[in-house]
Design an enzyme around this catalytic site. Structure first.
Site, mmCIF file in Angstrom:
data_model
loop_
_atom_site.group_PDB
_atom_site.id
_atom_site.type_symbol
_atom_site.label_atom_id
_atom_site.label_comp_id
_atom_site.label_asym_id
_atom_site.label_seq_id
_atom_site.Cartn_x
_atom_site.Cartn_y
_atom_site.Cartn_z
ATOM 1 N N TRP A 177 0.396 -1.870 -0.211
ATOM 2 C CA TRP A 177 -0.089 -0.087 -0.057
ATOM 3 C C TRP A 177 0.541 1.433 -0.094
ATOM 4 O O TRP A 177 0.854 1.933 -0.875
ATOM 5 C CB TRP A 177 -0.893 0.014 1.143
ATOM 6 C CG TRP A 177 -1.864 -0.989 0.753
ATOM 7 C CD1 TRP A 177 -2.595 -2.462 1.428
ATOM 8 C CD2 TRP A 177 -2.945 -0.932 -0.022
ATOM 9 N NE1 TRP A 177 -3.081 -2.779 0.764
ATOM 10 C CE2 TRP A 177 -4.127 -1.761 0.012
ATOM 11 C CE3 TRP A 177 -3.469 -0.094 -0.615
ATOM 12 C CZ2 TRP A 177 -5.354 -2.477 -1.035
ATOM 13 C CZ3 TRP A 177 -5.049 -0.447 -1.899
ATOM 14 C CH2 TRP A 177 -5.586 -1.551 -1.492
ATOM 15 N N ALA A 179 4.689 2.896 0.135
ATOM 16 C CA ALA A 179 5.746 2.101 -0.256
ATOM 17 C C ALA A 179 6.990 2.486 0.825
ATOM 18 O O ALA A 179 6.653 3.838 1.575
ATOM 19 C CB ALA A 179 6.483 2.985 -1.812
ATOM 20 N N ASP A 193 -1.187 12.897 -4.971
ATOM 21 C CA ASP A 193 -2.322 11.932 -4.976
ATOM 22 C C ASP A 193 -3.471 12.950 -5.146
ATOM 23 O O ASP A 193 -3.026 13.771 -3.953
ATOM 24 C CB ASP A 193 -1.913 11.268 -3.569
ATOM 25 C CG ASP A 193 -1.251 10.006 -3.234
ATOM 26 O OD1 ASP A 193 -0.965 9.372 -4.077
ATOM 27 O OD2 ASP A 193 -0.746 10.028 -2.191
ATOM 28 N N GLU A 231 -4.018 2.052 -7.025
ATOM 29 C CA GLU A 231 -4.516 2.988 -5.888
ATOM 30 C C GLU A 231 -5.120 4.068 -7.195
ATOM 31 O O GLU A 231 -3.705 4.691 -8.144
ATOM 32 C CB GLU A 231 -3.354 3.290 -5.643
ATOM 33 C CG GLU A 231 -2.635 3.047 -4.493
ATOM 34 C CD GLU A 231 -0.505 3.972 -3.511
ATOM 35 O OE1 GLU A 231 -1.296 4.667 -4.479
ATOM 36 O OE2 GLU A 231 -1.025 3.057 -3.102
HETATM 37 ZN ZN LIG Z 1 0.640 8.162 -3.730
#
Ligand SMILES: [Zn+2]
Length: 264
Positions: A177, A179, A193, A231
């Site tokens: 999930w 890194a 993100d 993701e």
């Molecule tokens: Zn990310």
């Protein structure tokens, strides 16, 4: 059987002159800390070089830092001059290149990114607004320091351990999930993100981000190659040319780079 020393013997012992190992260790420690603090100050570059930005970008803030993030000596990366900056591969097998340097610039909301991706990122977010989502698309996580990445990772491991997993299990799960510190694209400032109140925003990004040079970095069907579970919010800048080819051929960054390598 143990014999307890009585008081007179103990005070005799105290008077005996002993070699001051404790003092020497303490002194060395203080010197080491001083050198470390001195060196970390030396690495910082002043902010004077902040370039003047165009006024076209909708959301500009000026703060900028120059940081060195290369940390791992055993990095398997080729030297930076051999690869384009936008195609640097950082994943579960490839650490951040040594002495990697970034000029950071702040985006709306306070997160920072590599200044070279600022304009395309703003253009993409601006274009994404056409979807009329309940909430405007926004960068919720950009550049991360090693310390921040470490904390995220540790928190994830702790969470899984609390759920009853062993430490090694929890670490394996956390790797899928978030890194591992030193192996996150967020640490080179080329990944963001993006949040969206509606899931449709992510479909829009999947179909349009390549036009701005960004890729949907971790699709679920590429997990085996990327090492990361799906993701939908994580986008990575690779440049329009590479992003377009990857979009059209359905390649992830690992596949794209391997193909390029073969062509050489
Ligand atoms: Zn990310």
């Amino acid at each position: 059987m143990q014999v307890r020393n009585d008081h007179p013997r103990r005070s005799q012992k105290r008077r005996r002159k002993r070699f001051p190992w404790g003092d020497i260790v303490a002194t060395l420690l203080v010197v080491a800390i001083c050198v470390y603090v001195f060196m970390s100050f030396g690495e910082k570059t002043p902010d004077e070089e902040t370039p003047v930005r165009g006024t076209s970008a909708p959301t500009t803030t000026q703060a900028q830092d120059n940081v060195q993030v290369g940390i791992l000596a055993e990095s398997t990366q080729p030297t930076l001059s051999d690869i384009d900056w936008n195609l640097v591969l950082v994943n579960h097998e490839n650490a951040i290149p040594e002495n990697y340097e970034i000029n950071l610039v702040e985006v709306a909301g306070g997160e920072k990114v590599d200044e070279r991706i600022y304009d395309p990122l703003m253009e993409m977010l601006e274009a994404a607004k056409e979807g009329n989502w309940d909430q405007l698309p926004m960068v919720v996580s950009g550049y991360r320091t090693q310390a921040k990445q470490q904390k995220l990772f540790d928190d994830k491991v702790a969470k899984y351990q609390n759920e009853g997993h062993s430490k090694s299990e929890a670490e394996e799960m956390a790797k899928q999930w978030g890194a591992v510190p030193g192996y996150s694209e967020h640490q080179i400032g080329l990944a963001v993100d993006i949040n969206g109140a509606t899931y449709d925003l992510y479909f829009w990004l999947q179909e349009n981000s390549y036009k701005y040079g960004f890729i949907f970095r971790y699709p679920g069907y590429k997990t085996e190659l990327t090492g990361v579970a799906e993701e939908v919010w994580h986008y990575r800048y690779v440049g329009v040319e590479a992003a377009t080819e990857m979009y059209e051929k359905g390649l992830c960054l690992e596949e794209y780079l391997a193909e390029r390598q073969e062509e050489k």
